[in-house]
Design a protein around this motif. Structure first.
Motif, PDB file in Angstrom:
ATOM      1  N   ASN A   5       0.790  -1.605   0.070  1.00  0.00           N
ATOM      2  CA  ASN A   5      -0.117   0.259   0.093  1.00  0.00           C
ATOM      3  C   ASN A   5       1.019   0.778   0.106  1.00  0.00           C
ATOM      4  OD1 ASN A   5      -2.385  -1.704   0.375  1.00  0.00           O
ATOM      5  ND2 ASN A   5      -3.176  -1.413   2.206  1.00  0.00           N
ATOM      6  N   THR A   9       0.354   4.089  -2.875  1.00  0.00           N
ATOM      7  CA  THR A   9       0.300   5.453  -2.874  1.00  0.00           C
ATOM      8  C   THR A   9       1.794   6.099  -3.266  1.00  0.00           C
ATOM      9  OG1 THR A   9      -1.095   4.496  -1.132  1.00  0.00           O
ATOM     10  CG2 THR A   9      -0.006   6.563  -1.271  1.00  0.00           C
ATOM     11  N   PHE A  58      -3.754   4.895  -0.670  1.00  0.00           N
ATOM     12  CA  PHE A  58      -4.627   4.406  -0.328  1.00  0.00           C
ATOM     13  C   PHE A  58      -5.225   4.954   1.327  1.00  0.00           C
ATOM     14  CE2 PHE A  58      -4.149   1.887   4.287  1.00  0.00           C
ATOM     15  CZ  PHE A  58      -5.594   1.176   3.697  1.00  0.00           C
TER      16      PHE A  58
END
Length: 110
Positions: A5, A9, A58
């Motif tokens: 994540n 991101t 995320f």
């Protein structure tokens, strides 16, 4: 937040200012004002869809408008490419204020 994540991101936040820096100016150069409008629709629309529609980034509950990513990324790119730090501060602050206002407005009805 998992490592995957974090990487996704970071990549999602990187794509937006990267596309602005690489494409927007060329489109305006080649097609004038219409190129700027096309760049706005293409770059912002595509990256918003990748980050929020597809779910590349995320989010854990805090909102951050895409203007923050653009401001931080373009400021960093300017400093790295040799522009002075103080030259980019007003643009960076404008991006922070714009991102905060945009995020606040979105939070009022979403």
């Amino acid at each position: 937040m998992t490592f995957q994540n974090i990487v996704a991101t970071f990549a999602g936040a990187f794509i937006f200012p990267f596309l602005i820096r690489m494409i927007w100016g060329k489109m305006v150069e080649n097609w004038g004002n219409i190129g700027g409008w096309m760049a706005a629709g293409f770059i912002v629309g595509t990256t918003w869809t990748l980050n929020h529609g597809v779910g590349m980034i995320f989010q854990t509950g805090a909102w951050v408008d895409m203007a923050w990513a653009a401001g931080i990324g373009l400021f960093t790119a300017s400093v790295v490419s040799g522009d002075s730090f103080s030259k980019g501060v007003p643009d960076y602050l404008a991006a922070l204020v714009g991102g905060t206002l945009g995020g606040f407005l979105l939070s009022c009805f979403l």
